[in-house]
Design an enzyme around this catalytic site. Structure first.
Site, PDB file in Angstrom:
ATOM      1  CG  ASP A 156      75.133  -3.713  22.887  1.00  0.00           C
ATOM      2  OD1 ASP A 156      74.821  -4.811  22.392  1.00  0.00           O
ATOM      3  OD2 ASP A 156      74.432  -2.689  22.746  1.00  0.00           O
ATOM      4  CB  THR A 158      66.545  -0.578  19.822  1.00  0.00           C
ATOM      5  OG1 THR A 158      67.509  -1.481  20.343  1.00  0.00           O
ATOM      6  CG2 THR A 158      67.031   0.833  19.967  1.00  0.00           C
TER       7      THR A 158
HETATM    8  O1  DON Z   1      73.120  -0.296  21.030  1.00  0.00           O
HETATM    9  C1  DON Z   1      72.991  -1.234  20.281  1.00  0.00           C
HETATM   10  O2  DON Z   1      73.514  -1.307  19.189  1.00  0.00           O
HETATM   11  C2  DON Z   1      72.076  -2.375  20.688  1.00  0.00           C
HETATM   12  N1  DON Z   1      71.975  -2.437  22.113  1.00  0.00           N
HETATM   13  C3  DON Z   1      70.778  -2.157  20.037  1.00  0.00           C
HETATM   14  C4  DON Z   1      69.881  -3.310  20.292  1.00  0.00           C
HETATM   15  C5  DON Z   1      68.758  -3.363  19.386  1.00  0.00           C
HETATM   16  O3  DON Z   1      68.599  -2.591  18.485  1.00  0.00           O
HETATM   17  C6  DON Z   1      67.883  -4.494  19.663  1.00  0.00           C
HETATM   18  N2  DON Z   1      66.729  -4.409  18.917  1.00  0.00           N
HETATM   19  N3  DON Z   1      66.544  -4.180  17.863  1.00  0.00           N
END
Ligand code: DON
Length: 582
Positions: A435, A393
């Site tokens: 998710d 992310t």
């Molecule tokens: O929204 C979320 O919590 C996840 N999709 C975040 C994914 C994420 O942080 C992956 N990498 N670090």
């Protein structure tokens, strides 16, 4: 003969002279540019007025240049977001979503939810086969993994309300970076080479994938040119929202989805809308914390952790002592258990926000903690949670010369999202559908379990852990902070806030010092490799904790406002993250 050779040599000397002259001219103009450049950049930067910290030096520069010419933090955010979609395709995005926290100099804080939504044709069991078993990988890679993207709508909505520089201008650097290319970093070169096979496997035309080099391997400094992406950005420059959610871009996106059983339709695109939400807010050691509410779990979980921490003298107990890590672990165990059971998109599920943050409830949770002994996670709550994340992310923090602050975390979920590029439009689609809880009791890719609160429904937003946060002290801006890292996002932000407020670190130390994570299930303390001394680990094991070292946790990009009003920008040393300010 001799004469010819001499003539050739003379030609060569002339050519060399001209080349040297040209190079000198380029050098001088470069210096002139450097001379004009009135900002400083690096991993740690101090600024009097304004600061940008993001995951890529090129995106940081785009942002600080907007601020230099008088744009506000929201203008810079839009420019940085689109630039990251070009220069940091692992997580920067047009095909994903995220959350924005924004504080105005008068102290008003708003938050914008531009999280992806489940398509209209989505349903609770869509990733299960006829026996009710989860179909491996379906929610993770390929067109079925994608939610309806929210980033473009979010950026444009925030800009429409708060921006001061025309959108077209703000998107121009991203357009140029895509059209003319930029030099990739060593980390990016390695990454693209590593993902080559995966990209080819998940895309229809292997000659049409921007991150796949047709011949040879990527190397640091190679130019990455993305013409289709440039054309998509141009369509947004020309038509705004409709340049993405309608017309050619939307048609290309829907065609890409349909080519692989994806279910996003033109109607999904046309209907998508981001949403202003009430921020989660609370006090910690005299500071006011603002963070993201549902559909992110980040704000509530962070606030629960901080409220519990206030029951203990965390500063006096010391940084990374067995006592501190034990207490953090016990609090995290309880908070993540609550998250699994109670949190989901509040538009579809009644999130007991007040009850979770209630002082008496927090005190009752604290009471359960034995100061000398680990609790068995099985005894904390029935629902299971088990989470391992990749780090893909991205977060950026911005403060402008008038004190506006922006904290944005955005994602396409795992690294390079669904791995599917929209052919002809040049951007990657998210795999955010993972998710959701695809089936109660069955973990998602990160080991996360969930139930009804986070079950799939049409137009619902999947639960997130993203925790873009703004901290205020004595009515003034104090900190802008956030990170990627899946479930570790919440505990990373928690640790950075404590590092500053309890352990009195500057932002550089707060960001670079080792991190430790616990999430209820699996029942392990996960320290970054070498973050804890053997003696500390031994002491924790003696209390009944199990420890499993892991790779780096998060990439925090943060800004601290010092008592003199000076800004300290800190880009996480774990990545290419970069600060620039003036
Ligand atoms: O929204 C979320 O919590 C996840 N999709 C975040 C994914 C994420 O942080 C992956 N990498 N670090």
């Amino acid at each position: 003969m001799k004469l010819i050779v001499r003539q050739q040599m003379a030609d060569k000397r002339f050519f060399l002279k001209i080349t040297a002259l040209l190079m000198a001219l380029v050098y001088v103009s470069g210096c002139a540019n450097l001379g004009q450049k009135e900002y400083l950049e690096g991993k740690t930067v101090f600024g009097e007025k304004a600061m940008v910290v993001s995951a890529h030096p090129e995106a940081t520069r785009v942002g600080v240049e907007v601020l230099e010419k008088g744009g506000n933090a929201v203008d810079a955010m839009v420019a940085v977001h689109f630039a990251l979609a070009v220069v940091y395709p692992a997580a920067g995005n047009l095909g994903g979503g995220g959350f924005m926290m924004y504080r105005q100099p008068n102290g008003e804080v708003v938050s914008l939810d531009f999280r992806e939504k489940a398509p209209l044709a989505a349903y609770e069991e869509m990733y299960q086969d006829e026996n009710g078993d989860i179909i491996d990988g379906l929610s993770l890679a390929g067109p079925m993994a994608s939610g309806v993207p929210g980033s473009v709508d979010g950026m444009l909505k925030a800009h429409a309300r708060y921006g001061t520089i025309p959108l077209k201008e703000l998107l121009q650097p991203a357009y140029t970076l895509a059209r003319s290319g930029f030099a990739i970093t060593a980390k990016q070169a390695n990454n693209y080479n590593r993902y080559r096979k995966t990209f080819i496997e998940h895309n229809r035309d292997s000659t049409d994938i921007p991150l796949v080099k047709l011949e040879g391997e990527w190397a640091e400094g190679d130019l990455l040119i993305q013409k289709d992406l440039a054309a998509t950005i141009k369509r947004i420059q020309k038509a705004g929202r409709d340049g993405f959610y309608k017309g050619k871009t939307a048609e290309l996106l829907v065609a890409e989805m349909k080519a692989g059983n994806g279910i996003i339709e033109l109607e999904d695109m046309a209907k998508y809308t981001s949403k202003w939400r009430e921020p989660i807010t609370g006090q910690y050691r005299g500071a006011t914390i603002y963070s993201m509410g549902p559909p992110s779990s980040g704000g509530i979980a962070l606030m629960q952790l901080l409220k519990m921490s206030e029951h203990f003298p965390m500063g006096d107990l010391g940084f990374h002592t067995p006592e501190t890590i034990h207490l953090m672990t016990e609090m995290e165990r309880r908070v993540y258990a609550d998250r699994a059971k109670h949190l989901g998109d509040a538009d579809f599920w009644e999130v007991p926000q007040k009850a979770l943050l209630d002082d008496q409830y927090i005190a009752s949770r604290v009471k359960q903690i034995n100061p000398n002994k680990a609790t068995d996670s099985e005894e904390v709550l029935a629902m299971q949670l088990n989470h391992q994340e990749s780090e893909e992310t991205t977060h950026y923090s911005i403060v402008d010369a008038n004190g506006h602050a922006v904290s944005v975390t955005t994602t396409i979920n795992s690294g390079y999202g669904s791995k599917v590029f929209v052919s002809g439009a040049g951007f990657l689609m998210n795999n955010e559908m993972d998710d959701f809880s695809s089936k109660p009791g069955v973990p998602n890719v990160y080991g996360l379990l969930g139930g009804k609160a986070n079950a799939i429904q049409p137009e619902k937003r999947m639960l997130s852990a993203m925790t873009p946060t703004i901290v205020e002290k004595d009515g003034k801006l104090k900190m802008v902070v956030g990170t990627p890292g899946g479930s570790t996002i919440i505990t990373s932000v928690y640790q950075v806030v404590m590092n500053v407020l309890d352990h009195e670190m500057n932002m550089t130390d707060a960001v670079s010092s080792g991190r430790v994570h616990h999430q209820w299930k699996p029942n392990f303390i996960f320290p970054e490799r070498d973050a804890l001394d053997p003696a500390i680990k031994k002491a924790l094991e003696k209390m009944g904790h199990q420890i499993k070292e892991r790779g780096s946790i998060g990439r925090v990009d943060a800004i601290l406002v010092g008592p003199d009003g000076k800004l300290e920008g800190a880009g996480d040393p774990r990545g290419d993250d970069w600060a620039a300010g003036f």
